[in-house]
Design a protein around this motif. Structure first.
Motif, PDB file in Angstrom:
ATOM      1  N   PRO A  33       0.850  -1.295   0.064  1.00  0.00           N
ATOM      2  CA  PRO A  33      -0.015  -0.053  -0.083  1.00  0.00           C
ATOM      3  C   PRO A  33       0.742   1.241   0.141  1.00  0.00           C
ATOM      4  CG  PRO A  33      -0.479  -1.534   1.834  1.00  0.00           C
ATOM      5  CD  PRO A  33       0.730  -1.903   1.058  1.00  0.00           C
ATOM      6  N   THR A  34       0.373   2.335  -0.718  1.00  0.00           N
ATOM      7  CA  THR A  34       1.180   3.560  -0.687  1.00  0.00           C
ATOM      8  C   THR A  34       0.172   4.569  -0.720  1.00  0.00           C
ATOM      9  OG1 THR A  34       0.973   3.755  -3.190  1.00  0.00           O
ATOM     10  CG2 THR A  34       3.066   2.908  -2.291  1.00  0.00           C
ATOM     11  N   LEU A  35       0.658   6.104  -0.264  1.00  0.00           N
ATOM     12  CA  LEU A  35      -0.311   6.886  -0.396  1.00  0.00           C
ATOM     13  C   LEU A  35       0.408   8.463  -0.962  1.00  0.00           C
ATOM     14  CD1 LEU A  35      -3.063   7.374   0.404  1.00  0.00           C
ATOM     15  CD2 LEU A  35      -2.671   8.163   2.602  1.00  0.00           C
ATOM     16  N   CYS A  36       1.382   8.675  -0.392  1.00  0.00           N
ATOM     17  CA  CYS A  36       2.215   9.872  -1.131  1.00  0.00           C
ATOM     18  C   CYS A  36       2.942   9.615  -2.232  1.00  0.00           C
ATOM     19  CB  CYS A  36       3.097  10.378   0.210  1.00  0.00           C
ATOM     20  SG  CYS A  36       4.383   9.541   0.545  1.00  0.00           S
ATOM     21  N   HIS A  37       3.268   8.221  -2.458  1.00  0.00           N
ATOM     22  CA  HIS A  37       3.852   7.876  -3.649  1.00  0.00           C
ATOM     23  C   HIS A  37       3.178   8.277  -4.930  1.00  0.00           C
ATOM     24  CE1 HIS A  37       6.755   5.503  -6.181  1.00  0.00           C
ATOM     25  NE2 HIS A  37       5.818   4.849  -6.495  1.00  0.00           N
ATOM     26  N   PHE A  38       3.533   8.624  -5.935  1.00  0.00           N
ATOM     27  CA  PHE A  38       2.706   8.981  -7.313  1.00  0.00           C
ATOM     28  C   PHE A  38       3.430   8.326  -8.255  1.00  0.00           C
ATOM     29  CE2 PHE A  38       0.331  11.759 -10.074  1.00  0.00           C
ATOM     30  CZ  PHE A  38      -0.732  11.013 -10.052  1.00  0.00           C
ATOM     31  N   LEU A  44       8.885  10.741  -2.045  1.00  0.00           N
ATOM     32  CA  LEU A  44       8.915  11.502  -0.951  1.00  0.00           C
ATOM     33  C   LEU A  44       9.134  10.996   0.197  1.00  0.00           C
ATOM     34  CD1 LEU A  44       8.626  14.492  -0.233  1.00  0.00           C
ATOM     35  CD2 LEU A  44       6.272  14.258   0.073  1.00  0.00           C
ATOM     36  N   GLY A  45       8.471   9.834   0.498  1.00  0.00           N
ATOM     37  CA  GLY A  45       8.537   8.973   1.683  1.00  0.00           C
ATOM     38  C   GLY A  45       8.286   9.588   3.050  1.00  0.00           C
ATOM     39  N   SER A  46       7.063  10.577   2.736  1.00  0.00           N
ATOM     40  CA  SER A  46       6.659  11.145   3.847  1.00  0.00           C
ATOM     41  C   SER A  46       5.508  10.472   4.932  1.00  0.00           C
ATOM     42  CB  SER A  46       5.918  12.371   3.491  1.00  0.00           C
ATOM     43  OG  SER A  46       5.001  12.164   2.778  1.00  0.00           O
ATOM     44  N   CYS A  47       4.771   9.659   4.312  1.00  0.00           N
ATOM     45  CA  CYS A  47       3.417   9.178   4.748  1.00  0.00           C
ATOM     46  C   CYS A  47       3.990   7.829   5.564  1.00  0.00           C
ATOM     47  CB  CYS A  47       2.386   8.852   3.789  1.00  0.00           C
ATOM     48  SG  CYS A  47       2.400   7.388   2.842  1.00  0.00           S
ATOM     49  N   ARG A  48       4.938   6.984   5.154  1.00  0.00           N
ATOM     50  CA  ARG A  48       5.262   5.728   5.591  1.00  0.00           C
ATOM     51  C   ARG A  48       4.352   4.420   5.725  1.00  0.00           C
ATOM     52  NH1 ARG A  48      10.439   7.745   5.368  1.00  0.00           N
ATOM     53  NH2 ARG A  48      11.483   6.253   6.963  1.00  0.00           N
ATOM     54  N   VAL A  49       3.052   4.858   5.037  1.00  0.00           N
ATOM     55  CA  VAL A  49       2.097   3.654   4.662  1.00  0.00           C
ATOM     56  C   VAL A  49       2.939   2.868   4.071  1.00  0.00           C
ATOM     57  CG1 VAL A  49      -0.021   3.082   3.454  1.00  0.00           C
ATOM     58  CG2 VAL A  49       0.091   5.279   4.836  1.00  0.00           C
ATOM     59  N   CYS A  50       3.812   2.763   3.145  1.00  0.00           N
ATOM     60  CA  CYS A  50       4.504   1.699   2.638  1.00  0.00           C
ATOM     61  C   CYS A  50       5.414   0.855   3.272  1.00  0.00           C
ATOM     62  CB  CYS A  50       5.017   2.226   1.313  1.00  0.00           C
ATOM     63  SG  CYS A  50       6.310   3.452   1.490  1.00  0.00           S
ATOM     64  N   SER A  51       5.639   1.182   4.613  1.00  0.00           N
ATOM     65  CA  SER A  51       6.874   0.773   5.515  1.00  0.00           C
ATOM     66  C   SER A  51       7.133  -0.706   5.251  1.00  0.00           C
ATOM     67  CB  SER A  51       6.590   0.989   6.895  1.00  0.00           C
ATOM     68  OG  SER A  51       6.529   2.151   7.257  1.00  0.00           O
ATOM     69  N   ILE A  59      12.049   0.774   6.622  1.00  0.00           N
ATOM     70  CA  ILE A  59      12.207   1.614   5.573  1.00  0.00           C
ATOM     71  C   ILE A  59      10.662   2.009   4.910  1.00  0.00           C
ATOM     72  CG2 ILE A  59      13.172   0.205   3.795  1.00  0.00           C
ATOM     73  CD1 ILE A  59      14.936   2.433   3.101  1.00  0.00           C
ATOM     74  N   ALA A  60      10.818   3.065   4.306  1.00  0.00           N
ATOM     75  CA  ALA A  60       9.609   3.486   3.493  1.00  0.00           C
ATOM     76  C   ALA A  60       9.968   2.830   2.328  1.00  0.00           C
ATOM     77  CB  ALA A  60       9.459   4.930   3.004  1.00  0.00           C
ATOM     78  N   GLY A  61       8.891   1.759   1.862  1.00  0.00           N
ATOM     79  CA  GLY A  61       9.168   1.028   0.603  1.00  0.00           C
ATOM     80  C   GLY A  61       9.179   1.838  -0.800  1.00  0.00           C
ATOM     81  N   CYS A  62       8.723   2.941  -0.917  1.00  0.00           N
ATOM     82  CA  CYS A  62       8.731   3.736  -2.028  1.00  0.00           C
ATOM     83  C   CYS A  62       9.975   4.336  -2.224  1.00  0.00           C
ATOM     84  CB  CYS A  62       7.763   4.626  -2.196  1.00  0.00           C
ATOM     85  SG  CYS A  62       7.806   6.003  -0.852  1.00  0.00           S
ATOM     86  N   THR A  63      11.032   4.372  -1.320  1.00  0.00           N
ATOM     87  CA  THR A  63      12.145   5.060  -1.504  1.00  0.00           C
ATOM     88  C   THR A  63      13.501   3.932  -1.879  1.00  0.00           C
ATOM     89  OG1 THR A  63      12.703   4.894   0.874  1.00  0.00           O
ATOM     90  CG2 THR A  63      11.796   6.894   0.094  1.00  0.00           C
TER      91      THR A  63
HETATM   92 FE1  FES Z   1       4.195   7.307   1.579  1.00  0.00          FE
HETATM   93 FE2  FES Z   1       6.112   5.763   0.633  1.00  0.00          FE
HETATM   94  S1  FES Z   1       3.754   5.672   0.006  1.00  0.00           S
HETATM   95  S2  FES Z   1       6.187   7.008   2.253  1.00  0.00           S
END
Ligand code: FES
Length: 420
Positions: A33-38, A44-51, A59-63
């Motif tokens: 799952p992701t939220l800020c990633h687009f 950006l790695g700000s929301c951490r939903v993708c932890s 770590i934030a998976g999207c980074t």
């Molecule tokens: Fe928000 Fe990865 S989707 S930190």
């Protein structure tokens, strides 16, 4: 591009070296799952939903960009719970009132709430009072719903290439500011795009409310057969007699009781095996027997609500909060963003329907005292299960009741699990 191998939750996966983990996982049939990633934007790695855990470290998976031999954990019980907790914190940090939000059904944060099976939040709602900015030409920006994902800042530019949004301030004071001059240059399509890429209901196009009927919105339906996680409730059931149910409506609108009755003829099957005790459905006013299950609609906005709720806790083996008002206060709790005195003044003295010479705010010892704020039921007593929805779907309510009373296996169908 070099093809590499790596592991997700112990499963061998392959992808192009350096591919973003979210995409690499998706190509191997694994959803993170992701939220800020687009899409194409720098993570950006700000929301951490993708932890996730990478080689044992969070770590934030999207980074993450995949490399040969990486060992990634995505769905351990701890990570699943952390992800859920992060989302719950987002829900309580802003005013995400799904039943009254224009973006409901098309909201990505709400959808992640469904995906992760959030039925209530373990943290209290803050009921913030931030700027709702209607000064722009085409859009309205509601800061109470902004999760600072940065999507609008990165993605929304005028035809001349100027940014419309930016961050101002730092830390918890950070807000998204609007360049009004540039915003006025947005085309209707660009304003619409800004609304779409906002993962919550923070950016809205003026004059646009619920643009799609219920049932046709993006997240109304899941994949066929998709279900939402369900936590089993354990209770000691005395078999061989009819089960007893009590129901009540506190600060609510009775909509959840209407939904209870929406099973239509199904109610005939139900009353073969259960009997209703204290309930508006029977008009029995006092508990005279212990009940197996109590269904409570509405939250607590006055002293009478607190008293009734405590009485239910005392007399019912399992207590269930039914509907958004019971779970977080719902529509009545929107007043929590305003001081009580101001609410009472507006309701009794200053409203359009007040008598011109009204000077009295009702106050008598026979009238229950209004509380300083509306409380969710689990802030007052222990609640064993929560059924979200405004009102919850009738099948959902009865599936939960039957599961608790008769230990019937069931799962919640995705379209039945809704917050609005
Ligand atoms: Fe928000 Fe990865 S989707 S930190």
């Amino acid at each position: 591009m070099q093809n590499i191998s790596f592991y997700i939750d112990g499963r061998l996966c392959t992808a192009d070296k350096g591919l973003n983990l979210i995409e690499a996982a998706k190509r191997n049939g694994i959803f993170i799952p992701t939220l800020c990633h687009f899409k194409h934007l720098n993570p950006l790695g700000s929301c951490r939903v993708c932890s996730v855990n990478l080689n044992g470290n969070g770590i934030a998976g999207c980074t993450v960009f995949v490399e040969e031999g990486m060992n990634i954990e995505v769905n351990t019980p701890e990570l699943l719970d952390n992800r859920k907790a992060i989302l719950e914190m987002m829900f309580v940090e802003g005013n995400h009132f799904c039943p009254s939000c224009e973006k409901s059904g098309d909201c990505q944060m709400q959808n992640l709430g469904y995906e992760t099976g959030i039925r209530y939040t373990r943290f209290p709602h803050l009921f913030v009072d931030r700027l709702v900015d209607a000064r722009p030409e085409r859009i309205v920006v509601n800061q109470n719903r902004c999760i600072k994902c940065k999507r609008c800042i990165e993605e929304i530019v005028t035809n001349d290439g100027y940014k419309v949004f930016n961050f101002t301030n730092k830390g918890k004071k950070t807000t998204v500011s609007i360049d009004y001059e540039q915003e006025a240059k947005l085309t209707a399509a660009q304003a619409e795009y800004a609304m779409q890429i906002c993962p919550t209901g923070s950016i809205l196009v003026k004059g646009k409310t619920f643009s799609k009927p219920f049932g046709n919105r993006i997240f109304d339906q899941g994949a066929e057969g998709k279900t939402v996680p369900f936590n089993k409730v354990n209770m000691n059931i005395t078999k061989g007699r009819k089960m007893r149910i009590a129901t009540t409506s506190l600060a609510g609108c009775f909509g959840c009781h209407m939904s209870l009755l929406d099973i239509d003829l199904g109610i005939l099957d139900i009353i073969e095996v259960v009997e209703f005790h204290k309930s508006p459905l029977t008009d029995i006013k006092k508990f005279t027997e212990r009940c197996d299950i109590g269904l409570v609609e509405g939250g607590c906005c006055n002293t009478d609500n607190i008293e009734v709720l405590r009485e239910f806790r005392k007399n019912c083996d399992v207590l269930v909060s039914v509907g958004e008002c019971a779970i977080w206060g719902g529509v009545p709790a929107i007043r929590n963003t305003i001081p009580l005195e101001e609410c009472l003044r507006e309701a009794y003295l200053d409203s359009l329907t007040s008598e011109g010479n009204a000077t009295v705010i009702p106050n008598h010892e026979d009238i229950p005292k209004i509380l300083n704020k509306v409380y969710s039921n689990h802030e007052v007593v222990k609640i064993d299960y929560h059924i979200p929805g405004c009102p919850p779907n009738a099948n959902h309510i009865w599936s939960v009741v039957k599961n608790i009373l008769f230990e019937e296996e069931y799962s919640i169908n995705y379209p039945e699990f809704k917050y609005d």
